[in-house]
Design an enzyme around this catalytic site. Structure first.
Site, PDB file in Angstrom:
ATOM      1  N   HIS A  47       0.834  -1.206   0.000  1.00 42.13           N
ATOM      2  CA  HIS A  47       0.000   0.000   0.000  1.00 42.13           C
ATOM      3  C   HIS A  47       0.870   1.258   0.000  1.00 42.13           C
ATOM      4  O   HIS A  47       2.079   1.195   0.180  1.00 42.13           O
ATOM      5  CB  HIS A  47      -0.901  -0.006   1.238  1.00 42.13           C
ATOM      6  CG  HIS A  47      -0.115   0.001   2.516  1.00 42.13           C
ATOM      7  ND1 HIS A  47       0.429  -1.152   3.030  1.00 42.13           N
ATOM      8  CD2 HIS A  47       0.262   1.005   3.351  1.00 42.13           C
ATOM      9  CE1 HIS A  47       1.087  -0.857   4.153  1.00 42.13           C
ATOM     10  NE2 HIS A  47       1.010   0.449   4.357  1.00 42.13           N
ATOM     11  N   THR A  50       3.492   5.631  -3.417  1.00 35.55           N
ATOM     12  CA  THR A  50       4.611   5.567  -4.366  1.00 35.55           C
ATOM     13  C   THR A  50       5.664   4.519  -4.011  1.00 35.55           C
ATOM     14  O   THR A  50       5.813   4.127  -2.862  1.00 35.55           O
ATOM     15  CB  THR A  50       5.335   6.941  -4.398  1.00 35.55           C
ATOM     16  OG1 THR A  50       5.651   7.325  -3.059  1.00 35.55           O
ATOM     17  CG2 THR A  50       4.496   8.010  -5.065  1.00 35.55           C
ATOM     18  N   ARG A  51       6.408   4.109  -5.046  1.00 38.49           N
ATOM     19  CA  ARG A  51       7.583   3.256  -4.909  1.00 38.49           C
ATOM     20  C   ARG A  51       8.617   3.721  -5.937  1.00 38.49           C
ATOM     21  O   ARG A  51       8.256   4.319  -6.957  1.00 38.49           O
ATOM     22  CB  ARG A  51       7.248   1.783  -5.214  1.00 38.49           C
ATOM     23  CG  ARG A  51       6.320   1.100  -4.249  1.00 38.49           C
ATOM     24  CD  ARG A  51       6.949   0.868  -2.889  1.00 38.49           C
ATOM     25  NE  ARG A  51       6.113   0.057  -2.014  1.00 38.49           N
ATOM     26  CZ  ARG A  51       5.121   0.509  -1.248  1.00 38.49           C
ATOM     27  NH1 ARG A  51       4.811   1.776  -1.250  1.00 38.49           N
ATOM     28  NH2 ARG A  51       4.442  -0.331  -0.480  1.00 38.49           N
ATOM     29  N   LYS A 268       9.174  12.189   0.860  1.00 40.17           N
ATOM     30  CA  LYS A 268       9.268  10.881   1.544  1.00 40.17           C
ATOM     31  C   LYS A 268      10.738  10.484   1.638  1.00 40.17           C
ATOM     32  O   LYS A 268      11.435  10.452   0.618  1.00 40.17           O
ATOM     33  CB  LYS A 268       8.475   9.849   0.736  1.00 40.17           C
ATOM     34  CG  LYS A 268       8.560   8.440   1.291  1.00 40.17           C
ATOM     35  CD  LYS A 268       7.297   7.669   0.932  1.00 40.17           C
ATOM     36  CE  LYS A 268       7.522   6.586  -0.074  1.00 40.17           C
ATOM     37  NZ  LYS A 268       6.271   5.874  -0.412  1.00 40.17           N
ATOM     38  N   HIS A 272      16.168   2.024   5.348  1.00 42.99           N
ATOM     39  CA  HIS A 272      15.873   0.726   4.717  1.00 42.99           C
ATOM     40  C   HIS A 272      15.947  -0.438   5.721  1.00 42.99           C
ATOM     41  O   HIS A 272      16.358  -1.539   5.387  1.00 42.99           O
ATOM     42  CB  HIS A 272      16.859   0.521   3.563  1.00 42.99           C
ATOM     43  CG  HIS A 272      16.608  -0.693   2.718  1.00 42.99           C
ATOM     44  ND1 HIS A 272      15.356  -1.081   2.293  1.00 42.99           N
ATOM     45  CD2 HIS A 272      17.468  -1.621   2.209  1.00 42.99           C
ATOM     46  CE1 HIS A 272      15.464  -2.182   1.568  1.00 42.99           C
ATOM     47  NE2 HIS A 272      16.723  -2.542   1.514  1.00 42.99           N
ATOM     48  N   CYS A 315       4.537   0.472   7.177  1.00 44.95           N
ATOM     49  CA  CYS A 315       4.557  -0.554   6.131  1.00 44.95           C
ATOM     50  C   CYS A 315       5.472  -1.666   6.647  1.00 44.95           C
ATOM     51  O   CYS A 315       6.124  -1.496   7.687  1.00 44.95           O
ATOM     52  CB  CYS A 315       5.100   0.070   4.849  1.00 44.95           C
ATOM     53  SG  CYS A 315       4.824  -0.923   3.364  1.00 44.95           S
ATOM     54  N   LYS A 348       8.800  -2.902  -7.792  1.00 48.95           N
ATOM     55  CA  LYS A 348       9.139  -2.592  -9.191  1.00 48.95           C
ATOM     56  C   LYS A 348       9.130  -3.835 -10.083  1.00 48.95           C
ATOM     57  O   LYS A 348       8.949  -3.748 -11.272  1.00 48.95           O
ATOM     58  CB  LYS A 348      10.514  -1.902  -9.266  1.00 48.95           C
ATOM     59  CG  LYS A 348      11.659  -2.779  -8.810  1.00 48.95           C
ATOM     60  CD  LYS A 348      13.001  -2.071  -8.805  1.00 48.95           C
ATOM     61  CE  LYS A 348      13.256  -1.300  -7.548  1.00 48.95           C
ATOM     62  NZ  LYS A 348      13.187  -2.044  -6.266  1.00 48.95           N
TER      63      LYS A 348
END
Ligand SMILES: Cc1cc2nc3c(=O)[nH]c(=O)nc-3n(C[C@H](O)[C@H](O)[C@H](O)COP(=O)(O)OP(=O)(O)OC[C@H]3O[C@@H](n4cnc5c(N)ncnc54)[C@H](O)[C@@H]3O)c2cc1C
Ligand SMILES: O=C(O)[C@@H]1CCCC=N1
Length: 386
Positions: A47, A50-51, A268, A272, A315, A348
């Site tokens: 959800h 953007t990515r 954003k 990581h 997330c 992606k």
């Protein structure tokens, strides 16, 4: 309780399950896509607005897969008449002698168009960013932003147009393997010749019904948005790129960001990694150590952002020990295929993962060498029960 037969059942309507179901339907397979939550939802990994999409990787095989994957994204955009990708470029920054050189070599070897930014020209190309001491920088010019929520809506819609069936709000509570697999949900029982499990952070919960556990770690990511001091400084319309700051002494994992776009005036920028979590208890995990690291980084390298997060969303990543995906048949039930462990970089690849999981489930030779993604690589790992 109803009982119905399908060619294939896919469990999990995140990006990977949705693209898999879509590919199966394209191949005229009578397919059921089961999802535990009512769609759309924000409780898994796919959800959000953007990515990043990029060819910049440290392994050739990801860069190779992205070649075709870009074409598949464009194909879906045309088919559904919707915009899913916006090109921005990806700024890669990192210690000159570290992983940066590996990224650079992979891009050059694969003839991906890049621009090297010498330190003395850096600020002219990338205003409002301080390149860290000892870091080098390049731009993968093919990279950009994918619209994530819009992607899921589109691919699920295309699947339904092809005759596919989605049943949401149907948590799978049992799987009985066999030449015909029986899948039991909270409100129904379904049978199919083939099963694909794409359950994201819940992969091991589902696999426990099949006698398999994979060495997967579920991590909560604080998705942080930071306010521009001068609105527009890092804006997509002003051609600000996505970026990855490769790991360094100061931050042991990548830091990455996307230009301000979806929330006006907010950029954003995330770390990581994050704390381990139970996927059903995500919101009880309140560790914010990642935010401290981001605040220090922003103060030093992104002086045009207010170093206090304006919005924090949540997330999850599902991470394998080597950060590579799991794309394989179940070791004892060959008509069960598993797509898992996308380790925070799988979005992606959605179109190609969907194609590969469809090929595996139909017993076809996969379009790519899947040896990096096989389950048997975990054989030495203590948590795996193979
Ligand atoms: C903050 C963040 C940023 C990211 N950035 C990028 C990026 O820039 N680029 C990139 O390529 N990737 C990125 N990723 C990674 C990418 O989003 C994930 O790899 C991808 O979304 C994983 O998809 P999935 O389908 O495997 O999992 P999910 O999206 O979690 O889907 C699994 C689905 O299975 C369902 N399910 C589970 N159990 C059951 C059950 N028992 N019954 C029925 N349904 C069930 C779940 O509800 C869920 O909908 C990012 C991830 C996060 C969290
Ligand atoms: O996959 C991606 O591009 C992002 C950015 C780098 C870290 C993980 N996800």
């Amino acid at each position: 309780m109803s009982s119905q037969d399908y060619d294939c059942i896919v469990i999990g309507a995140g990006v990977q399950g949705s693209f898999t179901a879509y590919n199966l339907a394209k191949n005229n397979k009578n397919t059921l896509l089961l999802e535990q939550f009512v769609l759309p939802h924000s409780r898994g990994s796919s959800h959000g607005q953007t990515r990043i999409i990029r060819k910049a990787y440290d392994e050739d095989y990801y860069t190779h897969m992205m070649e075709e994957c870009y074409q598949l994204w464009t194909q879906l955009e045309k088919e559904a008449n919707v915009k899913l990708y916006r090109r921005t470029g990806l700024l890669v920054m990192g210690p000159e002698k570290g992983d940066y050189q590996v990224f650079k070599s992979t891009l050059e070897r694969n003839k991906v168009p890049i621009v090297i930014l010498p330190r003395e020209e850096f600020s002219q190309h990338i205003p409002h960013v301080n390149l860290s001491q000892g870091n080098a920088a390049l731009v993968d010019t093919t990279a950009g932003v994918l619209y994530a929520d819009r992607t899921l809506k589109t691919v699920q819609g295309q699947f339904q147009k092809l005759g596919g069936m989605i049943k949401d709000g149907q948590k799978v509570i049992d799987i009985t393997p066999g030449s015909v697999v029986t899948v039991t949900t909270v409100s129904g029982m379904y049978r199919a010749k083939h099963l694909v499990i794409t359950a994201g952070p819940w992969a091991n919960t589902l696999l426990s019904h099949t006698g398999l556990q994979l060495p997967l770690q579920v991590i909560k990511i604080n998705v942080c948005y930071w306010r521009e001091k001068v609105p527009g400084s890092y804006n997509i319309q002003h051609r600000f790129p996505c970026f990855i700051q490769l790991e360094s002494e100061e931050a042991k994992h990548h830091i990455y960001g996307l230009p301000s776009n979806e929330y006006p005036g907010l950029m954003k920028l995330c770390y990581h990694t994050g704390p381990e979590t139970d996927p059903d208890e995500r919101d009880r995990q309140t560790d914010r150590g990642d935010i401290d690291i981001l605040q220090r980084y922003i103060t030093r390298c992104f002086p045009g952002l207010v170093p206090i997060p304006a919005v924090v969303e949540s997330c999850m990543y599902t991470v394998t020990p080597d950060n590579h995906f799991v794309l394989d048949h179940h070791p004892t039930h060959s008509n069960i295929v598993i797509g898992a462990g996308f380790s925070g970089h799988g979005f992606k690849f959605g179109p190609i993962i969907g194609k590969l999981l469809c090929e595996l489930s139909q017993g076809e030779v996969p379009s790519y060498d899947l040896s990096p993604f096989r389950i048997r690589r975990f054989q030495a790992h203590s948590k795996s029960a193979l």
